[in-house]
Design an enzyme around this catalytic site. Sequence first.
Site, PDB file in Angstrom:
ATOM      1  N   TYR A  51     -24.483  -5.254 -32.416  1.00 32.51           N
ATOM      2  CA  TYR A  51     -24.941  -5.592 -31.060  1.00 32.51           C
ATOM      3  C   TYR A  51     -25.421  -4.354 -30.291  1.00 32.51           C
ATOM      4  O   TYR A  51     -25.426  -4.362 -29.058  1.00 32.51           O
ATOM      5  CB  TYR A  51     -23.819  -6.296 -30.293  1.00 32.51           C
ATOM      6  CG  TYR A  51     -23.689  -7.773 -30.633  1.00 32.51           C
ATOM      7  CD1 TYR A  51     -24.739  -8.663 -30.359  1.00 32.51           C
ATOM      8  CD2 TYR A  51     -22.531  -8.291 -31.196  1.00 32.51           C
ATOM      9  CE1 TYR A  51     -24.628 -10.016 -30.661  1.00 32.51           C
ATOM     10  CE2 TYR A  51     -22.416  -9.649 -31.495  1.00 32.51           C
ATOM     11  CZ  TYR A  51     -23.469 -10.503 -31.220  1.00 32.51           C
ATOM     12  OH  TYR A  51     -23.363 -11.849 -31.495  1.00 32.51           O
ATOM     13  N   PHE A  59     -21.549  -6.829 -20.359  1.00 27.79           N
ATOM     14  CA  PHE A  59     -20.667  -7.657 -21.180  1.00 27.79           C
ATOM     15  C   PHE A  59     -20.388  -7.064 -22.562  1.00 27.79           C
ATOM     16  O   PHE A  59     -19.699  -7.678 -23.375  1.00 27.79           O
ATOM     17  CB  PHE A  59     -21.247  -9.076 -21.320  1.00 27.79           C
ATOM     18  CG  PHE A  59     -22.635  -9.120 -21.936  1.00 27.79           C
ATOM     19  CD1 PHE A  59     -22.816  -9.030 -23.307  1.00 27.79           C
ATOM     20  CD2 PHE A  59     -23.753  -9.264 -21.125  1.00 27.79           C
ATOM     21  CE1 PHE A  59     -24.084  -9.075 -23.877  1.00 27.79           C
ATOM     22  CE2 PHE A  59     -25.036  -9.305 -21.698  1.00 27.79           C
ATOM     23  CZ  PHE A  59     -25.193  -9.213 -23.070  1.00 27.79           C
ATOM     24  N   ARG A  87     -32.168 -21.534 -34.208  1.00 28.90           N
ATOM     25  CA  ARG A  87     -31.939 -21.342 -32.772  1.00 28.90           C
ATOM     26  C   ARG A  87     -31.974 -22.681 -32.025  1.00 28.90           C
ATOM     27  O   ARG A  87     -31.224 -22.894 -31.076  1.00 28.90           O
ATOM     28  CB  ARG A  87     -32.938 -20.333 -32.186  1.00 28.90           C
ATOM     29  CG  ARG A  87     -32.566 -18.900 -32.611  1.00 28.90           C
ATOM     30  CD  ARG A  87     -33.356 -17.850 -31.877  1.00 28.90           C
ATOM     31  NE  ARG A  87     -32.961 -17.682 -30.495  1.00 28.90           N
ATOM     32  CZ  ARG A  87     -31.961 -16.911 -30.060  1.00 28.90           C
ATOM     33  NH1 ARG A  87     -31.204 -16.265 -30.931  1.00 28.90           N
ATOM     34  NH2 ARG A  87     -31.705 -16.788 -28.782  1.00 28.90           N
ATOM     35  N   THR A  93     -27.710 -19.843 -24.910  1.00 23.33           N
ATOM     36  CA  THR A  93     -26.593 -18.901 -24.971  1.00 23.33           C
ATOM     37  C   THR A  93     -25.374 -19.417 -24.187  1.00 23.33           C
ATOM     38  O   THR A  93     -24.239 -19.314 -24.660  1.00 23.33           O
ATOM     39  CB  THR A  93     -27.030 -17.534 -24.375  1.00 23.33           C
ATOM     40  OG1 THR A  93     -28.271 -17.150 -24.966  1.00 23.33           O
ATOM     41  CG2 THR A  93     -25.982 -16.461 -24.612  1.00 23.33           C
ATOM     42  N   ARG A 104     -23.787 -25.222 -29.645  1.00 29.02           N
ATOM     43  CA  ARG A 104     -23.082 -24.597 -28.522  1.00 29.02           C
ATOM     44  C   ARG A 104     -22.610 -25.649 -27.517  1.00 29.02           C
ATOM     45  O   ARG A 104     -21.514 -25.522 -26.959  1.00 29.02           O
ATOM     46  CB  ARG A 104     -23.956 -23.524 -27.885  1.00 29.02           C
ATOM     47  CG  ARG A 104     -23.944 -22.236 -28.720  1.00 29.02           C
ATOM     48  CD  ARG A 104     -25.013 -21.275 -28.293  1.00 29.02           C
ATOM     49  NE  ARG A 104     -24.799 -19.936 -28.862  1.00 29.02           N
ATOM     50  CZ  ARG A 104     -25.724 -18.986 -28.854  1.00 29.02           C
ATOM     51  NH1 ARG A 104     -26.911 -19.210 -28.309  1.00 29.02           N
ATOM     52  NH2 ARG A 104     -25.477 -17.811 -29.381  1.00 29.02           N
ATOM     53  N   HIS A 117     -24.079 -17.141 -33.770  1.00 27.65           N
ATOM     54  CA  HIS A 117     -25.168 -16.177 -33.563  1.00 27.65           C
ATOM     55  C   HIS A 117     -26.315 -16.564 -34.484  1.00 27.65           C
ATOM     56  O   HIS A 117     -26.082 -16.967 -35.619  1.00 27.65           O
ATOM     57  CB  HIS A 117     -24.728 -14.747 -33.913  1.00 27.65           C
ATOM     58  CG  HIS A 117     -25.907 -13.812 -34.024  1.00 27.65           C
ATOM     59  ND1 HIS A 117     -26.443 -13.179 -32.932  1.00 27.65           N
ATOM     60  CD2 HIS A 117     -26.691 -13.471 -35.098  1.00 27.65           C
ATOM     61  CE1 HIS A 117     -27.499 -12.465 -33.325  1.00 27.65           C
ATOM     62  NE2 HIS A 117     -27.662 -12.618 -34.631  1.00 27.65           N
ATOM     63  N   GLU A 128     -30.992  -7.669 -39.307  1.00 28.72           N
ATOM     64  CA  GLU A 128     -29.628  -8.220 -39.308  1.00 28.72           C
ATOM     65  C   GLU A 128     -29.179  -8.615 -40.714  1.00 28.72           C
ATOM     66  O   GLU A 128     -28.015  -8.421 -41.077  1.00 28.72           O
ATOM     67  CB  GLU A 128     -29.564  -9.425 -38.363  1.00 28.72           C
ATOM     68  CG  GLU A 128     -29.711  -9.017 -36.900  1.00 28.72           C
ATOM     69  CD  GLU A 128     -29.699 -10.187 -35.939  1.00 28.72           C
ATOM     70  OE1 GLU A 128     -29.794  -9.934 -34.721  1.00 28.72           O
ATOM     71  OE2 GLU A 128     -29.597 -11.355 -36.372  1.00 28.72           O
TER      72      GLU A 128
HETATM   73  N1  UDP Z   1     -23.295 -12.576 -23.967  1.00 35.06           N
HETATM   74  C1  UDP Z   1     -22.265 -12.557 -23.053  1.00 35.06           C
HETATM   75  N2  UDP Z   1     -22.567 -12.590 -21.716  1.00 35.06           N
HETATM   76  C2  UDP Z   1     -23.840 -12.677 -21.261  1.00 35.06           C
HETATM   77  C3  UDP Z   1     -24.889 -12.712 -22.208  1.00 35.06           C
HETATM   78  C4  UDP Z   1     -24.586 -12.658 -23.547  1.00 35.06           C
HETATM   79  O1  UDP Z   1     -21.102 -12.483 -23.441  1.00 35.06           O
HETATM   80  O2  UDP Z   1     -24.053 -12.713 -20.035  1.00 35.06           O
HETATM   81  C5  UDP Z   1     -22.976 -12.523 -25.406  1.00 35.06           C
HETATM   82  C6  UDP Z   1     -23.037 -13.908 -26.059  1.00 35.06           C
HETATM   83  O3  UDP Z   1     -21.989 -13.995 -27.016  1.00 35.06           O
HETATM   84  C7  UDP Z   1     -24.383 -13.907 -26.734  1.00 35.06           C
HETATM   85  C8  UDP Z   1     -24.493 -12.447 -27.161  1.00 35.06           C
HETATM   86  O4  UDP Z   1     -23.919 -11.705 -26.095  1.00 35.06           O
HETATM   87  O5  UDP Z   1     -24.431 -14.825 -27.807  1.00 35.06           O
HETATM   88  C9  UDP Z   1     -25.900 -11.956 -27.404  1.00 35.06           C
HETATM   89  O6  UDP Z   1     -26.694 -12.252 -26.275  1.00 35.06           O
HETATM   90  P1  UDP Z   1     -28.168 -12.829 -26.440  1.00 35.06           P
HETATM   91  O7  UDP Z   1     -28.814 -12.756 -25.100  1.00 35.06           O
HETATM   92  O8  UDP Z   1     -28.837 -12.141 -27.594  1.00 35.06           O
HETATM   93  O9  UDP Z   1     -27.923 -14.387 -26.760  1.00 35.06           O
HETATM   94  P2  UDP Z   1     -28.094 -15.293 -28.055  1.00 35.06           P
HETATM   95  O10 UDP Z   1     -29.308 -14.803 -28.807  1.00 35.06           O
HETATM   96  O11 UDP Z   1     -26.829 -15.138 -28.874  1.00 35.06           O
HETATM   97  O12 UDP Z   1     -28.242 -16.690 -27.529  1.00 35.06           O
END
Ligand code: UDP
Length: 141
Positions: A51, A59, A87, A93, A104, A117, A128
Amino acid sequence: MAIERTLSIIKPDAVAKNVIGQIYSRFEGAGLKIVAARMTQLSRAEAEGFYAVHAARPFFKDLVDFMVSGPVMITVLEGENAIAAHRDLMGATDPKKAEKGTIRADFADSIDANAVHGSDAAETAATEIAYYFPALNVYSR
Ligand code: UDP
């Protein structure tokens, strides 16, 4: 339609809920095939490296704490438009904003503990996949 590969992680919350099989059924039902798989407990260094793009975000520490809180199930999925298809199955998210019927919406509790993820683009998918799987461990069709 392009055959693609994407990196998929069942996060510690979903592993703890014992819903790995239910989630993989959805991937298989959508035509995605598991071509590599690994269940592991991530180290802090592995989670931080994975990450790294979020390192400056507020976060980040909580995200790393969460990702090392229990085992994860990491797979490479292959299929037509696998990155977008995966996705779409995951949903937004934040599970509160995720469309009904997505993983989700059905299995995640919060924006940080959000069950899955999935790579977000071809370049990130390649990086990745290489991060977790040496090429020899990928079994394609
Ligand atoms: N995340 C979080 N708080 C936030 C945004 C993201 O904890 O406000 C975490 C969440 O687990 C997310 C990961 O960080 O899945 C990666 O963020 P991304 O924006 O890449 O989202 P994703 O692609 O997983 O939907």
